[in-house]
Design an enzyme around this catalytic site. Sequence first.
Site, PDB file in Angstrom:
ATOM      1  N   ASP A   1       4.528   0.619  12.069  1.00 40.67           N
ATOM      2  CA  ASP A   1       3.306   0.000  11.547  1.00 40.67           C
ATOM      3  C   ASP A   1       3.147  -1.450  11.988  1.00 40.67           C
ATOM      4  O   ASP A   1       2.067  -2.014  11.833  1.00 40.67           O
ATOM      5  CB  ASP A   1       3.285   0.062  10.011  1.00 40.67           C
ATOM      6  CG  ASP A   1       3.183   1.491   9.517  1.00 40.67           C
ATOM      7  OD1 ASP A   1       3.429   1.722   8.331  1.00 40.67           O
ATOM      8  OD2 ASP A   1       2.875   2.379  10.329  1.00 40.67           O
TER       9      ASP A   1
ATOM     10  N   LYS B   1       0.859  -1.202   0.000  1.00 39.23           N
ATOM     11  CA  LYS B   1       0.000   0.000   0.000  1.00 39.23           C
ATOM     12  C   LYS B   1       0.884   1.237   0.000  1.00 39.23           C
ATOM     13  O   LYS B   1       0.690   2.155  -0.813  1.00 39.23           O
ATOM     14  CB  LYS B   1      -0.897   0.001   1.228  1.00 39.23           C
ATOM     15  CG  LYS B   1      -1.555   1.355   1.513  1.00 39.23           C
ATOM     16  CD  LYS B   1      -2.437   1.350   2.736  1.00 39.23           C
ATOM     17  CE  LYS B   1      -1.736   1.653   3.996  1.00 39.23           C
ATOM     18  NZ  LYS B   1      -1.445   3.063   4.270  1.00 39.23           N
ATOM     19  N   ASN B   2       1.877   1.269   0.881  1.00 35.76           N
ATOM     20  CA  ASN B   2       2.656   2.497   1.083  1.00 35.76           C
ATOM     21  C   ASN B   2       3.691   2.738   0.003  1.00 35.76           C
ATOM     22  O   ASN B   2       4.395   3.745   0.043  1.00 35.76           O
ATOM     23  CB  ASN B   2       3.300   2.481   2.470  1.00 35.76           C
ATOM     24  CG  ASN B   2       2.247   2.629   3.556  1.00 35.76           C
ATOM     25  OD1 ASN B   2       1.082   2.945   3.278  1.00 35.76           O
ATOM     26  ND2 ASN B   2       2.618   2.375   4.791  1.00 35.76           N
TER      27      ASN B   2
ATOM     28  N   ARG C   1      -0.774  15.007  12.863  1.00 37.70           N
ATOM     29  CA  ARG C   1       0.077  14.598  11.736  1.00 37.70           C
ATOM     30  C   ARG C   1       0.288  15.832  10.858  1.00 37.70           C
ATOM     31  O   ARG C   1      -0.267  15.947   9.782  1.00 37.70           O
ATOM     32  CB  ARG C   1      -0.556  13.449  10.972  1.00 37.70           C
ATOM     33  CG  ARG C   1      -0.722  12.198  11.827  1.00 37.70           C
ATOM     34  CD  ARG C   1      -1.338  11.041  11.065  1.00 37.70           C
ATOM     35  NE  ARG C   1      -0.409  10.404  10.147  1.00 37.70           N
ATOM     36  CZ  ARG C   1      -0.733   9.326   9.425  1.00 37.70           C
ATOM     37  NH1 ARG C   1      -1.964   8.844   9.483  1.00 37.70           N
ATOM     38  NH2 ARG C   1       0.138   8.763   8.616  1.00 37.70           N
TER      39      ARG C   1
ATOM     40  N   ARG D   1      -8.575  -0.496   4.345  1.00 39.92           N
ATOM     41  CA  ARG D   1      -7.709   0.507   3.725  1.00 39.92           C
ATOM     42  C   ARG D   1      -6.333  -0.064   3.411  1.00 39.92           C
ATOM     43  O   ARG D   1      -5.628   0.422   2.530  1.00 39.92           O
ATOM     44  CB  ARG D   1      -7.558   1.722   4.652  1.00 39.92           C
ATOM     45  CG  ARG D   1      -8.848   2.498   4.858  1.00 39.92           C
ATOM     46  CD  ARG D   1      -8.620   3.749   5.654  1.00 39.92           C
ATOM     47  NE  ARG D   1      -7.452   4.437   5.129  1.00 39.92           N
ATOM     48  CZ  ARG D   1      -6.709   5.270   5.871  1.00 39.92           C
ATOM     49  NH1 ARG D   1      -7.020   5.487   7.131  1.00 39.92           N
ATOM     50  NH2 ARG D   1      -5.667   5.869   5.332  1.00 39.92           N
TER      51      ARG D   1
ATOM     52  N   CYS E   1      -5.263   7.754   9.178  1.00 41.47           N
ATOM     53  CA  CYS E   1      -5.526   7.213  10.513  1.00 41.47           C
ATOM     54  C   CYS E   1      -5.190   8.253  11.579  1.00 41.47           C
ATOM     55  O   CYS E   1      -4.237   8.999  11.465  1.00 41.47           O
ATOM     56  CB  CYS E   1      -4.684   5.962  10.747  1.00 41.47           C
ATOM     57  SG  CYS E   1      -5.291   4.553   9.811  1.00 41.47           S
TER      58      CYS E   1
HETATM   59  C1  EPZ Z   1       3.998   7.059   6.357  1.00 37.62           C
HETATM   60  O1  EPZ Z   1       3.185   8.044   6.978  1.00 37.62           O
HETATM   61  C2  EPZ Z   1       3.136   5.812   6.251  1.00 37.62           C
HETATM   62  N1  EPZ Z   1       1.967   6.086   5.439  1.00 37.62           N
HETATM   63  C3  EPZ Z   1       2.690   5.387   7.653  1.00 37.62           C
HETATM   64  O2  EPZ Z   1       1.955   4.170   7.517  1.00 37.62           O
HETATM   65  C4  EPZ Z   1       3.932   5.115   8.491  1.00 37.62           C
HETATM   66  O3  EPZ Z   1       3.534   4.792   9.801  1.00 37.62           O
HETATM   67  C5  EPZ Z   1       4.822   6.365   8.517  1.00 37.62           C
HETATM   68  O4  EPZ Z   1       5.144   6.758   7.165  1.00 37.62           O
HETATM   69  C6  EPZ Z   1       6.119   6.131   9.272  1.00 37.62           C
HETATM   70  O5  EPZ Z   1       6.810   5.065   8.693  1.00 37.62           O
HETATM   71  C7  EPZ Z   1       2.076   6.033   4.096  1.00 37.62           C
HETATM   72  O6  EPZ Z   1       3.137   5.783   3.540  1.00 37.62           O
HETATM   73  C8  EPZ Z   1       0.819   6.267   3.302  1.00 37.62           C
HETATM   74  P1  EPZ Z   1       5.937  10.500   8.495  1.00 37.62           P
HETATM   75  P2  EPZ Z   1       3.669   9.592   7.017  1.00 37.62           P
HETATM   76  O7  EPZ Z   1       5.816  11.725   7.699  1.00 37.62           O
HETATM   77  O8  EPZ Z   1       4.351   9.923   5.753  1.00 37.62           O
HETATM   78  C9  EPZ Z   1       5.688  13.760  11.971  1.00 37.62           C
HETATM   79  C10 EPZ Z   1       0.112   2.744   7.748  1.00 37.62           C
HETATM   80  O9  EPZ Z   1      -0.353   2.179   8.745  1.00 37.62           O
HETATM   81  N2  EPZ Z   1       5.684  14.754  10.902  1.00 37.62           N
HETATM   82  O10 EPZ Z   1       7.197   9.694   8.414  1.00 37.62           O
HETATM   83  O11 EPZ Z   1       2.522  10.407   7.446  1.00 37.62           O
HETATM   84  C11 EPZ Z   1       4.399  12.935  11.992  1.00 37.62           C
HETATM   85  O12 EPZ Z   1       3.395  13.610  12.715  1.00 37.62           O
HETATM   86  C12 EPZ Z   1       0.548   4.188   7.842  1.00 37.62           C
HETATM   87  O13 EPZ Z   1       0.276   2.197   6.626  1.00 37.62           O
HETATM   88  C13 EPZ Z   1       5.729  16.109  11.240  1.00 37.62           C
HETATM   89  O14 EPZ Z   1       5.760  16.468  12.414  1.00 37.62           O
HETATM   90  O15 EPZ Z   1       4.727   9.509   8.209  1.00 37.62           O
HETATM   91  C14 EPZ Z   1       4.833  11.660  12.664  1.00 37.62           C
HETATM   92  O16 EPZ Z   1       4.806  11.845  14.065  1.00 37.62           O
HETATM   93  C15 EPZ Z   1       0.268   4.794   9.207  1.00 37.62           C
HETATM   94  N3  EPZ Z   1       5.718  17.025  10.242  1.00 37.62           N
HETATM   95  C16 EPZ Z   1       6.284  11.497  12.186  1.00 37.62           C
HETATM   96  O17 EPZ Z   1       6.701  12.783  11.710  1.00 37.62           O
HETATM   97  C17 EPZ Z   1       5.669  16.661   8.922  1.00 37.62           C
HETATM   98  O18 EPZ Z   1       5.684  17.574   8.040  1.00 37.62           O
HETATM   99  C18 EPZ Z   1       6.435  10.484  11.069  1.00 37.62           C
HETATM  100  O19 EPZ Z   1       5.617  10.900  10.017  1.00 37.62           O
HETATM  101  C19 EPZ Z   1       5.610  15.295   8.595  1.00 37.62           C
HETATM  102  C20 EPZ Z   1       5.626  14.364   9.601  1.00 37.62           C
END
Ligand code: EPZ
Length: 419
Positions: A308, A22-23, A121, A400, A116
């Site tokens: 995850d 998915k990701n 986020r 999803r 989610c």
């Molecule tokens: C991706 O989410 C994945 N989703 C998530 O999988 C996964 O848990 C996550 O990466 C971490 O590996 C998809 O790929 C669609 P991040 P993403 O930006 O991109 C903070 C699943 O279950 N942050 O690495 O949203 C954020 O709040 C999903 O398949 C900021 O503060 O993750 C989080 O605490 C859930 N500011 C941390 O960084 C920003 O501008 C990691 O977020 C961006 C992120």
Amino acid sequence: MQKLIVEGGRRLRGELVLQGSKNSSLPILAASLLCREECVIRNCPALTDVYAAARILNCVGCRCTFSENTAVISPQTVTGTAIPEALMREMRSSIIFMGAMLGRMGECGVSVPGGCELGPRPIDMHLAALRKMGVDITEPGGSIVCRSRGGRAKGAKLTLAFPSVGATENIILCAAAAEGETVINNAAREPEICDLCGFLRACGADIAGDGGSSIVIRGRDKLHGCEYTVMPDRIAGATYLSMTAAAGGEMILDNACPAEMEPFLNVLEQTGCSIYTSGDRIYLRSGSRLRAVRDRIRTMPHPGFPTDAQAVLMAALATAEGTSVFEENIFDCRYRHTDALVKMGADIQILGKVAIVRGVPGLHGAPVEATDLRGGAAMVCAALAAEGISEISRICYIDRGYEKIEEAVRKLGGRISRV
Ligand code: EPZ
């Protein structure tokens, strides 16, 4: 509202072909916007999030159709640059269409993405990076309007405060068609980033360093189409292995990606499961009762333990011998599934970002409600280990990220039905 009915307490035995990621498929579908010719993307999982991405593509004029697990996208003409709020809210990944749209059209109108509820986020890192690439961004009334000065983003040297997966993807998508060179320091190293870059290189993009902390992208004026196969879903793989570990039994996972799953497999092995890998196959045998994991399980950016997989491994360890300790370092609120596990008889104490899981001899079935994608999968995992019947509602979350989860569980010998 559909539900899953699970009759647990039986050992599992079976073989399963792992779904596509998915990701990985979501950013790759967004990336097809950058291409001027048809793209054929294989091994796309049949998921509601994937179909949401297709709706976004169709909304901006790129015809996207599916047959089985193959997506065919015709991005020759893009007729729009605004994505309706309703489509943006359907998933988190909608935000990376911003980078793709800027790369293709030099402008876009989006809004805050859905996804989610794992705590706040924000997308501050996405926006800060794009501004450094010469994109003017205003946020009138909750929407986000972006316009590249001079009609095309400029390459820049960027350092992320945190190796955000989404921010890294957005920058890559914008930089692939920007003017000049972009360097991303402290980039996310997740395998899905490498898969996105593999797709873009197949379309003629000039990208190097993905998989490491520093990625260099030299913008191209145009990208051509390609045929590409999405990598296996390492998190869905971790989920099904956790189910067999929890319920006991043995399974074979085909079309898996052992190397990319190593951070998870290394921890799963400490529970006493026997794990063998050969090519793209993973064989797991789980004896009578798992052992607790001695060292603290800290979720970290790749190549650390994947956040995850935290919920599904916790479900498996709920009946282990001894106490396991989790530390969730990626999201502020990713323990929402523990209430349901406790309702099934687990002994879990939450102290801030730490979860203390004291193994109990067994779980019992119960009616529970999915809270998010991986939390819902954890409930299926626990229900398969639990004695008796469990009813899991709000399974739209699970759909999803898991392709026909009840068919997959039945292939492992589990008793489950969707009603
Ligand atoms: C991706 O989410 C994945 N989703 C998530 O999988 C996964 O848990 C996550 O990466 C971490 O590996 C998809 O790929 C669609 P991040 P993403 O930006 O991109 C903070 C699943 O279950 N942050 O690495 O949203 C954020 O709040 C999903 O398949 C900021 O503060 O993750 C989080 O605490 C859930 N500011 C941390 O960084 C920003 O501008 C990691 O977020 C961006 C992120």
